[in-house]
Design an enzyme around this catalytic site. Structure first.
Site, PDB file in Angstrom:
ATOM      1  CE  LYS A 103      61.405 116.731 -55.418  1.00  0.00           C
ATOM      2  NZ  LYS A 103      60.640 117.875 -55.201  1.00  0.00           N
TER       3      LYS A 103
ATOM      4  CB  THR B 166      64.122 119.588 -53.440  1.00  0.00           C
ATOM      5  OG1 THR B 166      62.773 120.029 -53.533  1.00  0.00           O
ATOM      6  CG2 THR B 166      64.555 120.156 -51.796  1.00  0.00           C
TER       7      THR B 166
END
Ligand code: URC
Length: 314
Positions: free
Chosen positions: A13, A73
């Site tokens: 991320k 994520t």
């Protein structure tokens, strides 16, 4: 799996914004003569964090659509934000260290992880102290600054015993834009049929500067006493002092001097590196009454880039 191919993957991320208020103040840093910086209040501890997970264990997600090992994520983002609430340290690098340790100890399928972050810079606003007529820094109000900011990267892996260790690190401060009106030259360079640039004994040197540094030992960087911690504020101040004092023959000469001064001031550092962009403006007009007074404007839009890395030997 196709035996003809090898794969390298990472996923994660990027740009997770973290605004933690009332983090522990940074105290205990060693003062240096080039800087007034001695502590950071951390009333607003704001950073943008990138998480990149590396290793082979996620390959089935790519090759077979098998997500059984995949940590979403979105969960990584939540993990970072929860850890920010619990964080008891006071530097960006300590925060990334806690995150790296916790990610790898929570998720056995993560072999390696790289965490990077950028400071979301805020400055304390100056407010008048009641009735005294002097100004003090507000402890409540902060003004977002969109200029230079600190960065850091720490990567983590497991050793033979399975303990999480720091594999690599890099600290930095990027986006400085420094304009020195006099006291820089660029002359005696190659002159041939392609040369139009005039020799300049004195030029207004405008540089965009990114600086990075690595410690000899990441344990020094992460020591909670902070006596050997190198704050980005001190690095910036030192670089500015060098630029102010040093009459350079080129940007190459300037960044070399900056690197030497940083390594001399901070023996705990193993390496410093720079990326400098030459943003020097073109002279348009000069006063006939006062030779110091000149007007400059934007040059051709392409710009020169100068890079340097200085490492200690042995
Ligand atoms: O400091 C400088 N270094 C260069 O290599 C260079 N080249 C150039 O055109 N101007 C400058 N300035």
């Amino acid at each position: 799996m196709n035996a003809e191919f090898s794969f390298s993957t990472s996923y994660g991320k990027l740009r997770i914004p973290v605004y933690r208020v009332y983090a522990s103040p940074l105290r205990g840093v060693t003062p240096i003569s080039e800087s007034q910086f001695v502590r950071r209040e951390n009333i607003l501890f704001a950073y943008e964090v990138d998480v990149e997970v590396l290793g082979e264990n996620f390959l089935p997600a790519y090759t077979h659509g098998d997500n059984t090992n995949v940590v979403a994520t979105d969960s990584m983002k939540n993990f970072v934000l929860r850890q920010a609430l619990a964080f008891e340290g006071s530097t960006l690098e300590e925060f990334l260290h806690v995150l790296g340790q916790r990610f790898l100890s929570t998720y056995a399928q993560m072999e390696r992880i790289r965490l990077s972050a950028r400071e979301l810079a805020f400055a304390q606003v100056a407010v008048p102290e009641q009735g005294v007529g002097i100004f003090v820094e507000s402890h409540l109000l902060f003004r977002r600054s969109h200029s230079d900011y600190a960065v850091a990267m720490l990567s983590f892996e497991r050793d033979q015993d399975g303990a999480v260790v720091v594999a690599d690190h890099r600290c930095g401060h990027v986006g400085m834009e420094l304009f020195k009106v006099t006291g820089s030259s660029f002359s005696h360079f190659v002159r041939d049929q392609y040369t139009t640039l005039p020799e300049r004994i004195d030029r207004p040197l405008f540089v965009f500067l990114d600086a990075y540094w690595k410690y000899q030992d990441s344990a020094t960087l992460l020591d909670p006493e902070h006596t050997q911690y190198v704050p980005a504020e001190q690095v910036c101040d030192l670089l500015q002092v060098v630029f102010h004092e040093f009459v350079s023959e080129s940007i190459q000469h300037l960044v070399h001097e900056m690197g030497n001064r940083l390594l001399a001031r901070f023996p705990q550092l193993a390496e410093v590196s720079f990326e400098a962009q030459n943003r020097t403006r073109d002279q348009i007009a000069a006063s006939t009454n006062d030779e110091r007074v000149k007007v400059y404007s934007d040059p051709f839009s392409a710009y020169g880039v100068i890079r340097l890395t200085i490492s200690r030997q042995g």
